[in-house]
Design a protein around this motif. Sequence first.
Motif, PDB file in Angstrom:
ATOM      1  N   VAL A 138      -8.288  -2.926  -5.039  1.00  0.00           N
ATOM      2  CA  VAL A 138      -6.625  -2.114  -4.614  1.00  0.00           C
ATOM      3  C   VAL A 138      -6.563  -2.342  -3.120  1.00  0.00           C
ATOM      4  O   VAL A 138      -7.207  -3.061  -2.619  1.00  0.00           O
ATOM      5  CB  VAL A 138      -7.721  -0.969  -3.864  1.00  0.00           C
ATOM      6  N   ASN A 139      -5.060  -2.353  -3.022  1.00  0.00           N
ATOM      7  CA  ASN A 139      -4.560  -2.623  -1.782  1.00  0.00           C
ATOM      8  C   ASN A 139      -4.372  -1.185  -0.812  1.00  0.00           C
ATOM      9  O   ASN A 139      -3.962  -0.666  -0.505  1.00  0.00           O
ATOM     10  CB  ASN A 139      -3.398  -3.137  -1.911  1.00  0.00           C
ATOM     11  N   PRO A 140      -5.399  -2.209   0.785  1.00  0.00           N
ATOM     12  CA  PRO A 140      -5.776  -0.548   1.249  1.00  0.00           C
ATOM     13  C   PRO A 140      -3.703  -0.635   1.904  1.00  0.00           C
ATOM     14  O   PRO A 140      -3.841   1.070   2.439  1.00  0.00           O
ATOM     15  CB  PRO A 140      -6.676  -1.454   2.111  1.00  0.00           C
ATOM     16  N   VAL A 141      -3.218  -1.232   2.379  1.00  0.00           N
ATOM     17  CA  VAL A 141      -1.784  -1.140   3.101  1.00  0.00           C
ATOM     18  C   VAL A 141      -0.978  -0.655   2.212  1.00  0.00           C
ATOM     19  O   VAL A 141       0.422  -0.919   2.807  1.00  0.00           O
ATOM     20  CB  VAL A 141      -1.649  -2.151   4.435  1.00  0.00           C
ATOM     21  N   GLY A 142      -1.246  -1.009   1.109  1.00  0.00           N
ATOM     22  CA  GLY A 142       0.313  -0.510   0.371  1.00  0.00           C
ATOM     23  C   GLY A 142       0.220   1.057   0.448  1.00  0.00           C
ATOM     24  O   GLY A 142      -0.537   1.301   1.160  1.00  0.00           O
ATOM     25  N   PRO A 143       1.428   0.870  -0.556  1.00  0.00           N
ATOM     26  CA  PRO A 143       2.117   2.319   0.038  1.00  0.00           C
ATOM     27  C   PRO A 143       1.126   3.457  -0.703  1.00  0.00           C
ATOM     28  O   PRO A 143       0.759   4.516  -0.742  1.00  0.00           O
ATOM     29  CB  PRO A 143       3.364   2.637  -1.275  1.00  0.00           C
ATOM     30  N   ARG A 144       0.415   2.685  -1.956  1.00  0.00           N
ATOM     31  CA  ARG A 144      -0.524   3.633  -2.699  1.00  0.00           C
ATOM     32  C   ARG A 144      -2.497   3.441  -2.034  1.00  0.00           C
ATOM     33  O   ARG A 144      -2.591   4.683  -2.569  1.00  0.00           O
ATOM     34  CB  ARG A 144      -1.023   3.304  -4.167  1.00  0.00           C
ATOM     35  N   GLY A 145      -2.219   2.740  -1.420  1.00  0.00           N
ATOM     36  CA  GLY A 145      -3.547   2.550  -0.540  1.00  0.00           C
ATOM     37  C   GLY A 145      -3.822   4.212  -0.148  1.00  0.00           C
ATOM     38  O   GLY A 145      -5.151   4.126   0.846  1.00  0.00           O
ATOM     39  N   VAL A 146      -2.522   5.100   0.524  1.00  0.00           N
ATOM     40  CA  VAL A 146      -3.570   6.222   1.420  1.00  0.00           C
ATOM     41  C   VAL A 146      -4.012   7.444   0.019  1.00  0.00           C
ATOM     42  O   VAL A 146      -4.731   7.598   0.815  1.00  0.00           O
ATOM     43  CB  VAL A 146      -1.896   7.240   1.607  1.00  0.00           C
ATOM     44  N   LEU A 269       9.327  -1.460 -11.887  1.00  0.00           N
ATOM     45  CA  LEU A 269       7.607  -1.037 -11.506  1.00  0.00           C
ATOM     46  C   LEU A 269       7.721  -0.941  -9.991  1.00  0.00           C
ATOM     47  O   LEU A 269       7.461  -1.484  -8.977  1.00  0.00           O
ATOM     48  CB  LEU A 269       6.454  -2.229 -11.763  1.00  0.00           C
ATOM     49  N   PRO A 270       6.941   0.391  -9.694  1.00  0.00           N
ATOM     50  CA  PRO A 270       6.564   0.530  -8.224  1.00  0.00           C
ATOM     51  C   PRO A 270       4.996  -0.675  -8.029  1.00  0.00           C
ATOM     52  O   PRO A 270       4.915  -0.858  -8.564  1.00  0.00           O
ATOM     53  CB  PRO A 270       5.768   1.919  -8.227  1.00  0.00           C
ATOM     54  N   VAL A 271       5.809  -0.491  -6.396  1.00  0.00           N
ATOM     55  CA  VAL A 271       4.399  -1.723  -6.316  1.00  0.00           C
ATOM     56  C   VAL A 271       3.147  -0.860  -6.250  1.00  0.00           C
ATOM     57  O   VAL A 271       2.583   0.027  -6.405  1.00  0.00           O
ATOM     58  CB  VAL A 271       5.006  -1.151  -4.240  1.00  0.00           C
ATOM     59  N   ASP A 272       2.055  -2.011  -6.893  1.00  0.00           N
ATOM     60  CA  ASP A 272       0.415  -1.933  -6.886  1.00  0.00           C
ATOM     61  C   ASP A 272       0.500  -1.238  -8.090  1.00  0.00           C
ATOM     62  O   ASP A 272      -0.725   0.160  -7.742  1.00  0.00           O
ATOM     63  CB  ASP A 272       0.153  -1.179  -5.782  1.00  0.00           C
TER      64      ASP A 272
END
Length: 326
Positions: A138-146, A269-272
């Motif tokens: 998981v990317n904690p600071v990507g847009p999906r991270g929230v 493709l969207p980020v992450d």
Amino acid sequence: MSKRILITGAAGFLGSHLCDRFIKEGYQVVAMDNLITGDIKNIEHLFPLKEFEYYHHDVSKFIHVPGNLDYILHFASPASPIDYLKIPIQTLKVGSLGTHNCLGLAKDKKARILVASTSEVYGDPAVHPQTEEYWGNVNPVGPRGVYDEAKRFQEAITMAYHTYHGVETRIVRIFNTYGPRMRLNDGRALPAFIGQALRGEDLTVFGDGSQTRSFCYVDDLIEGIYRLLLSDYAMPVNIGNPHEISLKDFAEEILKLTGASVKITYKPLPVDDPKQRQPDITKAKNILGWEPKTGRAEGLKKTYEYFKNLSSEEWYKLPKEFTKQK
């Protein structure tokens, strides 16, 4: 005397189906939702019932429910990318403060609590299929991270209440689910494809369409959640359908189902965005005696009928606008 259960996020897609199931099972159902992404229409058929009560409330704030509670199902959270990208802070708050409040209530009422986690805790997985022992990517600071990190925190605090306070807890990791009461405009693949087909628009596939998803019909998912709540197992359990399909093939299935004379178009493709998503349901089979029963063709037909019978106004309805969250 009948058991009493609190269901948060009760006016949402899954929450409303859970209300129906527990009413059917003879429970007193206390529903709670602030309607930020839920829809009161999903539960209005229950309002005349003496076994049903509703609180319009944000669980990120202190929760008070008078009387006894035997169980809590914590399903309050934005769950689609359109929602959690627009209200990221609210998404984090309901996963952290909201979960903390629900766990505190469970401790106070000596109630068993089941929290709704998600396959998104696995991120863009490097392990396939995903077992409950996989810690994720998981990317904690990507847009999906929230969303991803809200759910990961939710699992951590739930286990802390279980081990430190002795609260009876259950954790369900929900994989892609579909069925009646989904929102056409929630941004996920299935309602997006069907909505575009109904409006006569080309179906939008992101990337080259080779990324996979595994779709579980809502009735099967609800059965798995019901069994998990009543089980003696406290660690996370995957509930989903392991039958995997690429999004390109899935879009073609939707075209065939709807008979729409449109084509498939491709966008970046969207980020992450996860490349693969498939649950390992060995634990659900062994511990709960559960596996999905509804084939995709049958489930898609029921879902399409539901969407087709909505008013054309619903077909063109835009996603909710949200005010900025503090």
